[in-house]
Design a protein around this motif. Sequence first.
Motif, PDB file in Angstrom:
ATOM      1  N   ILE A 103       0.826  -1.207   0.000  1.00 29.94           N
ATOM      2  CA  ILE A 103       0.000   0.000   0.000  1.00 29.94           C
ATOM      3  C   ILE A 103       0.862   1.260   0.000  1.00 29.94           C
ATOM      4  N   ASN A 160      -2.717   7.635  -2.833  1.00 28.03           N
ATOM      5  CA  ASN A 160      -3.746   6.621  -3.029  1.00 28.03           C
ATOM      6  C   ASN A 160      -4.701   6.625  -1.829  1.00 28.03           C
ATOM      7  N   GLU A 212      -6.195   4.324  -0.459  1.00 25.48           N
ATOM      8  CA  GLU A 212      -5.928   3.171   0.406  1.00 25.48           C
ATOM      9  C   GLU A 212      -4.837   3.491   1.422  1.00 25.48           C
ATOM     10  N   GLU A 263      -6.463   5.313   4.289  1.00 21.30           N
ATOM     11  CA  GLU A 263      -7.168   4.363   5.146  1.00 21.30           C
ATOM     12  C   GLU A 263      -6.188   3.590   6.031  1.00 21.30           C
ATOM     13  N   CYS A 312     -13.230   1.415   6.303  1.00 17.04           N
ATOM     14  CA  CYS A 312     -12.261   1.256   5.211  1.00 17.04           C
ATOM     15  C   CYS A 312     -12.886   0.482   4.052  1.00 17.04           C
ATOM     16  N   GLU A 313     -12.617   0.929   2.852  1.00 16.51           N
ATOM     17  CA  GLU A 313     -13.083   0.214   1.661  1.00 16.51           C
ATOM     18  C   GLU A 313     -12.096  -0.854   1.222  1.00 16.51           C
ATOM     19  N   SER A 314     -10.867  -0.762   1.704  1.00 14.39           N
ATOM     20  CA  SER A 314      -9.804  -1.677   1.278  1.00 14.39           C
ATOM     21  C   SER A 314     -10.005  -3.086   1.847  1.00 14.39           C
TER      22      SER A 314
END
Length: 284
Positions: free
Chosen positions: A35, A169, A171, A174, A190-192
């Motif tokens: 990440i 990014n 991510e 997050e 978090c969407e990750s």
Amino acid sequence: MTKDKRTLKDLNLMDKFLFDEAMEDKDNMKTLLDIVLGQDTHLKYPPQTEKEFRNSKENRQIRLDVYAIDEDDVVYDTEPQKQNTKNLPKRSRLYQGLIDSNLLPPGSIDFNALNTVIIIMIMPFDLFGYELYQYTFRMKCEEISELELEDDATRIFLNSHGKHPEFVNPELIELLEYMEKSTDTVAKKCESNRIHQMHERITKLKSSKEMEIKYMQKWEEKEIERQEAYAEGERVGEKRGRTEGETRINKLTKYLLEQERTEDLKKAVSDAAYQAKLLKELGL
């Protein structure tokens, strides 16, 4: 003087104990590196925590929080840093130098064989004040801005309180938020998927009885060290205070004798308030 004790479940990834234990898991280390660096990392060996470095027995040693090497022999040092100690840029320089000094075998002069080294410091504060989430440093020529030194050394400082999401990014943002508050609530936001998977591993780690015992032992060791340091500080302070007090009294006695103020001297010996008054009067 006892510091408030936090339980293992209260810890976040920004806390050294939990970070080190979590990053011994190759999957967590890979997730973090992937990440942060936007790559697909393949670690050659399991990450090492608190790896010691020194370039001679006489010189100071350092302990790197998490040290890892990938299949391309890139070296990674990752450090969470909760407090701004006002020396992080130069500390990262020391880390870089000691890592480099241990990469070549003794007597080797093939400096091109030096590994690529990436040092990552993760902080809940903005070290440089430009409100960025990520600051990446590589050596460049001042006279020709596009000319890089290409020494394969990179230092990255991450700030979980950045305010410019357009430069990184989502991510990464997050991840930084999760590292500062490694809770179910933050993880759910978090969407990750990678962070969700990391959170499952962290939750399992926090629920481990074996890890709870290890944390308690570590906490007790640190607490004993703190109490011993505090007691030593008090002893030094008391000794210094006695020495300074004796010096002031000796100066007062000498002055009163030189001035033939024997009555004042006699009174000062038996009257603490009068002694203090004379000391103040004479600026001692």
